[in-house]
Scaffold this motif. Sequence first.
Motif, short mmCIF file in Angstrom:
data_model
loop_
_atom_site.label_atom_id
_atom_site.label_comp_id
_atom_site.label_asym_id
_atom_site.label_seq_id
_atom_site.Cartn_x
_atom_site.Cartn_y
_atom_site.Cartn_z
N ALA A 1 40.85 15.83 -46.98
CA ALA A 1 41.96 14.99 -47.46
C ALA A 1 43.25 15.28 -46.71
CB ALA A 1 42.17 15.21 -48.97
N SER A 2 43.34 16.46 -46.12
CA SER A 2 44.52 16.85 -45.35
C SER A 2 44.44 16.39 -43.90
CB SER A 2 44.70 18.37 -45.38
OG SER A 2 44.94 18.81 -46.70
N GLY A 3 43.36 15.68 -43.54
CA GLY A 3 43.24 15.14 -42.20
C GLY A 3 42.34 15.93 -41.26
N VAL A 4 41.67 16.95 -41.78
CA VAL A 4 40.75 17.72 -40.95
C VAL A 4 39.40 17.00 -40.98
CG1 VAL A 4 39.57 19.94 -40.66
CG2 VAL A 4 41.93 19.90 -41.52
N ASP B 1 49.73 15.65 -39.57
CA ASP B 1 50.54 16.82 -39.21
C ASP B 1 50.85 17.69 -40.42
OD1 ASP B 1 51.85 18.43 -37.32
OD2 ASP B 1 53.79 17.53 -37.85
N GLN B 2 50.28 17.42 -41.56
CA GLN B 2 50.60 18.17 -42.77
C GLN B 2 50.19 19.60 -42.69
OE1 GLN B 2 48.52 17.03 -46.29
NE2 GLN B 2 49.92 18.13 -47.61
N ALA C 1 44.09 22.84 -35.87
CA ALA C 1 45.25 21.93 -35.94
C ALA C 1 45.18 20.86 -34.86
CB ALA C 1 46.55 22.72 -35.83
N ARG C 2 44.66 21.19 -33.71
CA ARG C 2 44.55 20.23 -32.62
C ARG C 2 43.56 19.11 -32.93
NH1 ARG C 2 43.60 24.71 -29.17
NH2 ARG C 2 45.57 25.78 -29.02
N ARG C 3 42.71 19.32 -33.93
CA ARG C 3 41.67 18.33 -34.24
C ARG C 3 42.00 17.51 -35.49
NH1 ARG C 3 36.21 19.48 -32.45
NH2 ARG C 3 36.28 20.94 -30.74
#
Length: 189
Positions: A121-124, A188-189, A182-184
């Motif tokens: 849910a955080s974009g990962v 940006d959260q 983080a790069r994946r």
Amino acid sequence: MTKVNREIVVSAALDLLDEVGLDTVSTRRLAKRLGVEQPSLYWYFRTKKDLLVAMAEAAMAPHAAAPLPKSGDNWRDWFLDNTRSFRRTLLMRRDGARLHAGSTPTGDLDRIRRKMDFLVASGVPERDAQMAMLAAGRFTVGSVLEEQADTGDGSELPADMPVIDHESAFEAGLALIVDGLARRTTTDQ
């Protein structure tokens, strides 16, 4: 004869672990500590492996009680805190990393799913979240294993090789895992 139950057996086994180390924990020693006959332990645990699994699960209780991430939490901060909590918990017990290594967190599957859902849910990306959790777990167990096995002060190293303390090495490795993850991510959260 001492009155025992499963929890008393596990607690006594963990105390024995802290005193004598994993290699010396035996059902014979445990029975003596509890004031019972060795075969009576098999009422609670069919094999020593079953006992070790229960010990590993009980030893992880402090980490299992750590707060789960909440919507709006920063995934990086949570990931760092979660992994540090795991390390602290492993270090609470003598041979904690060895006891935990190879165990399957069957009692913790719902918590693991919630952690994974939070990361996604955080974009990962889901596969990256799975691999990052696995990599961080294995990195942490390996780091603690090295730390708990360390008997030296670094004097055996060549003079031109810097001595890096265990916590600094752990933090550096953890930062590399988080920075790579983080790069994946898609946010940006």
